[in-house]
Design an enzyme around this catalytic site. Structure first.
Site, PDB file in Angstrom:
ATOM      1  N   GLY A  31      48.960   6.139 -12.861  1.00 13.97           N
ATOM      2  CA  GLY A  31      49.691   6.733 -11.913  1.00 13.97           C
ATOM      3  C   GLY A  31      51.254   7.188 -11.992  1.00 13.97           C
ATOM      4  O   GLY A  31      51.713   7.173 -13.434  1.00 13.97           O
ATOM      5  N   HIS A  34      53.155  12.565 -14.187  1.00 12.19           N
ATOM      6  CA  HIS A  34      53.948  13.636 -14.572  1.00 12.19           C
ATOM      7  C   HIS A  34      53.242  14.790 -15.523  1.00 12.19           C
ATOM      8  O   HIS A  34      52.023  14.603 -15.462  1.00 12.19           O
ATOM      9  CB  HIS A  34      55.165  12.887 -15.614  1.00 12.19           C
ATOM     10  CG  HIS A  34      54.514  12.132 -16.587  1.00 12.19           C
ATOM     11  ND1 HIS A  34      53.825  12.767 -17.529  1.00 12.19           N
ATOM     12  CD2 HIS A  34      54.353  10.954 -16.843  1.00 12.19           C
ATOM     13  CE1 HIS A  34      53.334  11.698 -18.424  1.00 12.19           C
ATOM     14  NE2 HIS A  34      53.701  10.437 -17.954  1.00 12.19           N
ATOM     15  N   HIS A  37      50.407  13.929 -17.804  1.00 10.68           N
ATOM     16  CA  HIS A  37      48.834  13.730 -16.958  1.00 10.68           C
ATOM     17  C   HIS A  37      48.371  15.074 -16.471  1.00 10.68           C
ATOM     18  O   HIS A  37      47.270  15.239 -16.558  1.00 10.68           O
ATOM     19  CB  HIS A  37      49.359  12.896 -15.901  1.00 10.68           C
ATOM     20  CG  HIS A  37      49.918  11.575 -15.894  1.00 10.68           C
ATOM     21  ND1 HIS A  37      50.996  11.177 -15.716  1.00 10.68           N
ATOM     22  CD2 HIS A  37      49.413  10.413 -16.736  1.00 10.68           C
ATOM     23  CE1 HIS A  37      51.278   9.930 -16.184  1.00 10.68           C
ATOM     24  NE2 HIS A  37      50.152   9.602 -16.497  1.00 10.68           N
ATOM     25  N   GLN A  61      45.643  -5.099 -19.198  1.00  7.01           N
ATOM     26  CA  GLN A  61      46.194  -4.569 -20.275  1.00  7.01           C
ATOM     27  C   GLN A  61      47.411  -5.011 -20.498  1.00  7.01           C
ATOM     28  O   GLN A  61      48.146  -4.771 -21.371  1.00  7.01           O
ATOM     29  CB  GLN A  61      45.976  -3.115 -20.586  1.00  7.01           C
ATOM     30  CG  GLN A  61      46.706  -2.143 -19.516  1.00  7.01           C
ATOM     31  CD  GLN A  61      46.097  -0.769 -19.445  1.00  7.01           C
ATOM     32  OE1 GLN A  61      45.049  -0.380 -19.328  1.00  7.01           O
ATOM     33  NE2 GLN A  61      47.156   0.085 -19.864  1.00  7.01           N
TER      34      GLN A  61
HETATM   35  P1  AMP Z   1      49.257   6.237 -18.371  1.00 11.20           P
HETATM   36  O1  AMP Z   1      49.341   6.654 -16.866  1.00 11.20           O
HETATM   37  O2  AMP Z   1      50.502   6.128 -19.113  1.00 11.20           O
HETATM   38  O3  AMP Z   1      48.217   5.271 -18.738  1.00 11.20           O
HETATM   39  O4  AMP Z   1      48.415   7.623 -19.158  1.00 11.20           O
HETATM   40  C1  AMP Z   1      47.343   8.234 -18.716  1.00 11.20           C
HETATM   41  C2  AMP Z   1      46.973   9.091 -19.562  1.00 11.20           C
HETATM   42  O5  AMP Z   1      47.905  10.162 -19.985  1.00 11.20           O
HETATM   43  C3  AMP Z   1      46.768   8.577 -21.376  1.00 11.20           C
HETATM   44  O6  AMP Z   1      45.772   9.352 -21.644  1.00 11.20           O
HETATM   45  C4  AMP Z   1      48.020   9.245 -21.857  1.00 11.20           C
HETATM   46  O7  AMP Z   1      47.931   9.226 -22.977  1.00 11.20           O
HETATM   47  C5  AMP Z   1      48.277  10.422 -21.301  1.00 11.20           C
HETATM   48  N1  AMP Z   1      49.674  10.979 -21.259  1.00 11.20           N
HETATM   49  C6  AMP Z   1      50.624   9.930 -20.710  1.00 11.20           C
HETATM   50  N2  AMP Z   1      51.910  10.941 -21.094  1.00 11.20           N
HETATM   51  C7  AMP Z   1      51.311  11.862 -21.884  1.00 11.20           C
HETATM   52  C8  AMP Z   1      52.259  12.861 -22.504  1.00 11.20           C
HETATM   53  N3  AMP Z   1      53.566  12.949 -22.558  1.00 11.20           N
HETATM   54  N4  AMP Z   1      51.623  13.862 -22.857  1.00 11.20           N
HETATM   55  C9  AMP Z   1      50.156  13.661 -23.305  1.00 11.20           C
HETATM   56  N5  AMP Z   1      49.359  12.732 -22.538  1.00 11.20           N
HETATM   57  C10 AMP Z   1      50.146  11.994 -21.752  1.00 11.20           C
END
Ligand code: AMP
Length: 279
Positions: A31, A34, A37, A61
């Protein structure tokens, strides 16, 4: 757009889709969404008939001293963004929906998860693998999209899927950056204006290393040095700047195979990661 908080309710939704012969893509997130995501959701959209985004700040985690409690959340905004990008369903469970009080089954990947972030966050990838397998099973997804922002995570999940014969295709999506180079991250919200400026040293360091690589440099030590020259003056502490073989996530001295140059560093109290694939 469906909004489900129980396993039972999302299962009903996805089971209907499956019975209609539709292919499902899942985008697991924590969540505070941005553009990084959203780019994953658009790729999911192109690779399936239905897109499920999961929004779950997975407690298993996070280590005991990490930022679980203060992790940023804005569900109303997340729902709006998902709606705009054409997500079909959000799955947003409470921790108790995902973990029974006597929960006792874990997935541990024992090779790729040992280095880089795994060396500094000992239980992190056990939590990631376990929750992702649960989310794959809950959503009945055919495809899952992961970002290369978390390069090690994507590789560990691919390994888990291969090793356990999980019937899902993993797509790795490109890392999305701000115009000035900063990798988009929910944790960027923690940065003060002054820290936000210092945080640019991560991507600047990677760009310097990329330039050296493009000019023919293949020695890992030289590429590390190029990153450290930018990072050391800006970071409050550095967990790692490592050049790893992409296939093993073990250090390489000379880049003669696909490699990952990865960084984790603290800017103030905020731990940021960034990376670059080479070769
Ligand atoms: P998170 O919410 O941080 O756990 O991220 C969820 C998914 O979004 C994961 O697969 C991340 O690698 C991906 N993600 C987060 N930030 C980015 C970004 N700047 N560029 C590409 N994918 C992202």
């Amino acid at each position: 757009m469906e909004f489900c908080t129980s396993v039972e309710s999302i299962r009903e939704v996805v089971t209907d889709w499956k019975q209609a012969g539709q292919r499902i893509a899942v985008v697991p997130t924590m969540g505070y969404l941005h553009e990084g995501h959203l780019s994953l959701m658009r790729i999911a959209r192109q690779n399936a008939d239905r897109v499920v985004t999961t929004i779950f700040v997975n407690p298993t985690q996070f280590g005991p001293t990490e930022d679980l409690e203060k992790y940023p959340r804005d569900l109303a905004h997340d729902r709006q963004l998902c709606q705009e990008v054409g997500v079909d369903a959000i799955f947003h469970p409470a921790p108790a929906e995902m973990y029974a009080p006597d929960f006792s089954t874990w997935v541990t990947e024992e090779s790729l998860s040992q280095t880089l972030c795994g060396a500094f966050r000992p239980i992190h990838f056990r939590g990631v693998c376990t929750v992702c397998l649960k989310l794959f099973n809950i959503t009945l997804a055919d495809v899952a999209v992961f970002g290369r922002k978390d390069a090690q995570q994507a590789l560990v999940i691919e390994r888990m899927v291969r090793d356990l014969n999980i019937p899902i295709r993993i797509i790795q999506a490109p890392l999305v950056r701000e115009a000035d180079g900063l990798a988009l991250s929910s944790r960027n919200k923690y940065l003060s204006a002054e820290e936000r400026v210092r945080a640019l040293a991560l991507s600047r360091g990677l760009r310097a290393a990329q330039a050296r690589y493009d000019a023919g440099e293949r020695a890992a030590a030289a590429l590390r040095e190029a990153v450290l020259q930018e990072l050391q003056p800006a970071a409050d502490s550095i967990d790692y700047v490592d050049v790893m073989a992409r296939a093993t996530l073990r250090p390489v001295a000379l880049i003669d195979q696909p490699a990952l140059l990865a960084i984790a560093a603290y800017i103030g109290k905020t731990r940021l990661i960034d990376n670059l694939f080479l070769g």
